[in-house]
Motif scaffolding. Sequence first.
Motif, PDB file in Angstrom:
ATOM      1  N   LEU A 158       2.030   2.579  -0.512  1.00 55.45           N
ATOM      2  CA  LEU A 158       2.239   1.875  -1.347  1.00 55.45           C
ATOM      3  C   LEU A 158       1.173   1.853  -2.450  1.00 55.45           C
ATOM      4  CD1 LEU A 158       3.752  -1.169   0.542  1.00 55.45           C
ATOM      5  CD2 LEU A 158       5.000   0.430  -0.858  1.00 55.45           C
ATOM      6  N   ARG A 159       0.044   1.886  -2.393  1.00 51.53           N
ATOM      7  CA  ARG A 159      -0.846   1.626  -3.410  1.00 51.53           C
ATOM      8  C   ARG A 159      -0.938   3.085  -4.329  1.00 51.53           C
ATOM      9  NH1 ARG A 159      -4.857  -0.520   0.943  1.00 51.53           N
ATOM     10  NH2 ARG A 159      -4.360  -2.794   0.693  1.00 51.53           N
ATOM     11  N   ASP A 184      -2.487   1.324   7.736  1.00 46.75           N
ATOM     12  CA  ASP A 184      -3.313   1.440   6.567  1.00 46.75           C
ATOM     13  C   ASP A 184      -2.746   2.802   6.032  1.00 46.75           C
ATOM     14  OD1 ASP A 184      -5.157  -0.125   7.267  1.00 46.75           O
ATOM     15  OD2 ASP A 184      -6.453   1.229   8.629  1.00 46.75           O
ATOM     16  N   VAL A 185      -2.137   3.422   6.613  1.00 53.75           N
ATOM     17  CA  VAL A 185      -1.502   4.610   6.172  1.00 53.75           C
ATOM     18  C   VAL A 185      -0.177   4.085   5.032  1.00 53.75           C
ATOM     19  CG1 VAL A 185       0.144   6.770   6.548  1.00 53.75           C
ATOM     20  CG2 VAL A 185      -1.689   6.360   7.926  1.00 53.75           C
TER      21      VAL A 185
END
Length: 139
Positions: free
Chosen positions: A136-137, A130-131
């Motif tokens: 990346l997002r 998730d991190v």
Amino acid sequence: MTIEAFERTLELAVLLREEMERRLAADGLTPARAQVLRELGGRGPLQQRELAATLEVSARNITGLVDGLAATGFVTREPHPDDRRATLVTLTARGTAAVRAMADGRAEAAAALFAGLAPQRLAAYTADLDVLLGNLRKA
């Protein structure tokens, strides 16, 4: 250490992609065609323009994908019940079975990939992913 983690992540991505493509090819599908089937499986019959917008592809691209899926019996084009100018792309029995098989295949692949990993380590891995995805997002 960072570059080692990055290299292993790239290797994992490649291996997962190859495995997915191998499984799909056994059913006569490509990743792009499978994506269309999954979308129809999750949302029900859709117009081609809705599929194109959802999958972020051109109208020409979606036409080719749907043509291929129709020719191989995974989908049909049906008259829209409320708009006689429009058609809906609809899963056939073969398409529905393929969507189910893809879901089963994903579950099997996940079970094989994470076999032997303790639940706490899997939870930590998921949190770490998730991190990474968040990083990346933001990029």
